[in-house]
Design a protein around this motif. Structure first.
Motif, PDB file in Angstrom:
ATOM      1  N   ALA A 205       0.842  -1.199   0.000  1.00 31.21           N
ATOM      2  CA  ALA A 205       0.000   0.000   0.000  1.00 31.21           C
ATOM      3  C   ALA A 205       0.877   1.249   0.000  1.00 31.21           C
ATOM      4  CB  ALA A 205      -0.926   0.005   1.212  1.00 31.21           C
ATOM      5  N   VAL A 206       0.600   2.144  -0.935  1.00 27.03           N
ATOM      6  CA  VAL A 206       1.330   3.412  -1.049  1.00 27.03           C
ATOM      7  C   VAL A 206       0.282   4.520  -1.059  1.00 27.03           C
ATOM      8  CG1 VAL A 206       3.049   4.721  -2.354  1.00 27.03           C
ATOM      9  CG2 VAL A 206       3.067   2.212  -2.427  1.00 27.03           C
ATOM     10  N   GLY A 207      -0.163   4.926   0.134  1.00 26.66           N
ATOM     11  CA  GLY A 207      -1.264   5.875   0.210  1.00 26.66           C
ATOM     12  C   GLY A 207      -2.515   5.253  -0.378  1.00 26.66           C
ATOM     13  N   ARG A 208      -3.082   5.928  -1.373  1.00 24.05           N
ATOM     14  CA  ARG A 208      -4.267   5.411  -2.040  1.00 24.05           C
ATOM     15  C   ARG A 208      -3.906   4.478  -3.196  1.00 24.05           C
ATOM     16  NH1 ARG A 208      -7.911  10.955  -1.957  1.00 24.05           N
ATOM     17  NH2 ARG A 208      -5.934  11.914  -2.555  1.00 24.05           N
ATOM     18  N   SER A 209      -2.642   4.424  -3.553  1.00 21.07           N
ATOM     19  CA  SER A 209      -2.196   3.566  -4.648  1.00 21.07           C
ATOM     20  C   SER A 209      -1.769   2.201  -4.109  1.00 21.07           C
ATOM     21  CB  SER A 209      -1.026   4.215  -5.401  1.00 21.07           C
ATOM     22  OG  SER A 209      -1.427   5.440  -5.989  1.00 21.07           O
ATOM     23  N   ARG A 210      -1.536   1.286  -5.041  1.00 16.84           N
ATOM     24  CA  ARG A 210      -1.145  -0.063  -4.658  1.00 16.84           C
ATOM     25  C   ARG A 210      -0.108  -0.587  -5.639  1.00 16.84           C
ATOM     26  NH1 ARG A 210      -5.139  -5.285  -4.376  1.00 16.84           N
ATOM     27  NH2 ARG A 210      -5.970  -4.238  -6.218  1.00 16.84           N
ATOM     28  N   LEU A 211       0.868  -1.318  -5.118  1.00 17.23           N
ATOM     29  CA  LEU A 211       1.889  -1.949  -5.946  1.00 17.23           C
ATOM     30  C   LEU A 211       1.743  -3.458  -5.831  1.00 17.23           C
ATOM     31  CD1 LEU A 211       4.478  -2.001  -7.660  1.00 17.23           C
ATOM     32  CD2 LEU A 211       5.793  -1.701  -5.539  1.00 17.23           C
TER      33      LEU A 211
END
Length: 460
Positions: A205-211
């Motif tokens: 999880a990268v804030g609201r983004s996802r890897l």
């Protein structure tokens, strides 16, 4: 493993540690650093590992501390608002938000020093894309590989460089296996050298983004296949093409397994060039399409960023290696190997030419760009032979100058100065009108900031 402390405060702390949003929130970073400064440094500023090393008694003390809870509540409220507020993208690109968003493929992502998933500028740019898309609310999911040992650490011994690889413990990193609707861990298979290689899909999880991260280091695979995701840029061209097949074919399979249907596939460098071929293959299998017809439907969805301004920096694979690694899959689609090789040849049909990954990407992207004005010009001349009817200056490769995620990279002192004179700047970093307010900052304050930061650099 530290025994669980049943407390809402500690659960919130753990939740924050598993989302890299904390890494660009000054107070959140300070909160973790203040728990145990020695362990914070020893663990490479990794809050998951820090919490895992804390004794239950210390966790209970934190949960009982009024001042700690007050700070955590303030940070949590900001984190909660960040994830629930309307974003820039909601108003600017609502159609992208409503549709499938963007899948951003990259061989590396530079997100934090505790995550050895990068080697240099390519990964740093990819990491900044994830952070910036989070701030803007752009629906973007990153796709890459989960390297057990990452990129090498440089050691100097008697004036000679040695390469050291540290093996990661997934339980001490902010990642988790992806699960499907049935609750089971998502695993996909990728055809490599006639074998179905199994890969587990992890998420960060990268804030609201996802890897999304693919991991082949599984007991079901043989040792050669387990090594695909051991090291970033390690090994020879045989390992390199296997990694790029995993990223391209496996990344597309992972998106499908998670029921994600992006409207844009962004290829960050030529390593990702098998993505459009993988999507086209799926469309060929789903409908009565030729390769050209399938690619014509994929091309409008693909964009490509090229980074390397010298010919030697672009991956090229000989036909014998391509046939060995991808031949069984490609022939299973009813296609000749020459059709695959021609995707990566400047001059299709030239048997002397190897398969160049950058050429594959340029052929199958609706838009391509360099990473500065000069690099765009250089790239147009480098690849002008792909468009023989055009003058080199008119080759369809533009440029977008590399940017950074400003809050993450900015010194805390500079953040404080902007907080004082440009209230709300963190939520509107794209607003030119806001930045015009810099002219109102007293010159003395800017000079004092510059001098203080330079002194800190010299001391370091």
């Amino acid at each position: 493993m530290t025994p669980s402390v049943p407390n809402a405060t500690i659960e919130r702390l753990r939740h924050l540690a598993h989302n890299l949003w904390w890494s660009w929130d000054q107070e959140a970073t300070a909160l973790f650093a203040g728990i145990d400064p020695f362990r914070w440094e020893r663990n490479g500023h990794n809050p998951v590992a820090l919490i895992g090393d804390l004794e239950p008694e210390l966790l209970q003390q934190l949960a009982s501390s009024t001042s700690f809870r007050t700070t955590l509540d303030r940070v949590w409220a900001r984190f909660d608002a960040y994830n629930s507020d309307q974003s820039w993208a909601d108003g600017a690109v609502p159609e992208l938000v409503a549709q499938g968003g963007v899948a951003y493929f990259s061989m590396e992502f530079g997100l934090h020093e505790s995550l050895r998933l990068y080697s240099g500028g390519l990964g740093v740019l990819a990491g900044d894309h994830l952070r910036s898309s989070s701030d803007l609310g752009v629906p973007l999911v990153g796709v890459s590989l989960l390297y057990r040992q990452g990129y090498f650490q440089q050691l100097i011994h008697h004036s000679h460089q040695l390469s050291a690889y540290a093996t990661a413990d997934w339980s001490r990193l902010p990642i988790a296996p992806c699960t499907g609707e049935d609750g089971h861990v998502v695993e996909i298979t990728v055809p490599i050298e006639g074998v179905l290689v199994r890969a587990r899909v992890w998420a960060l999880a990268v804030g609201r983004s996802r890897l999304l991260l693919l991991d082949t280091d599984l007991p079901e695979n043989n040792e050669v296949d387990r090594c695909i995701t051991r090291q970033l840029y390690g090994g020879d061209e045989h390992l390199r093409i296997r990694q790029e097949v995993l990223l391209g074919l496996g990344g597309v399979a992972a998106l499908e397994a998670l029921q994600l249907e992006p409207v844009v596939y962004h290829l960050n460098e030529g390593h990702c060039a098998f993505v459009p071929l993988a999507v086209a293959a799926r469309r060929m299998q789903a409908g009565d399409m030729s390769l050209d017809e399938a690619l014509s439907t994929v091309r409008p969805q693909c964009v490509f960023t090229t980074h390397t301004p010298v010919p030697a920096g672009h991956d090229r694979f000989p036909a014998q290696l391509v046939e060995r690694v991808l031949g069984p899959w490609w022939e299973g689609l009813g296609l000749e190997l020459s059709a695959l090789m021609d995707q990566g040849r400047v001059h299709p049909g030239s048997e002397e030419e190897s398969l160049c990954m950058t050429v594959v990407a340029l052929r199958n992207a609706t838009a391509s760009n360099g990473v500065s004005a000069l690099h765009g010009e250089t790239s147009r001349h480098m690849w002008s032979a792909l468009w023989p009817r055009l003058e080199p200056k008119d080759a369809p490769i533009g440029h977008i100058t590399n940017g950074v995620h400003p809050v993450f990279w900015m010194a805390p002192d500079a953040r404080d100065l902007f907080d004082r004179y440009l209230p709300g700047w963190r939520d509107r970093v794209w607003d030119e009108a806001l930045w015009a307010g810099v002219a109102q900052i007293p010159a003395e304050a800017l000079w004092a900031l510059r001098s203080r930061l330079r002194h800190r650099l010299v001391e370091h």
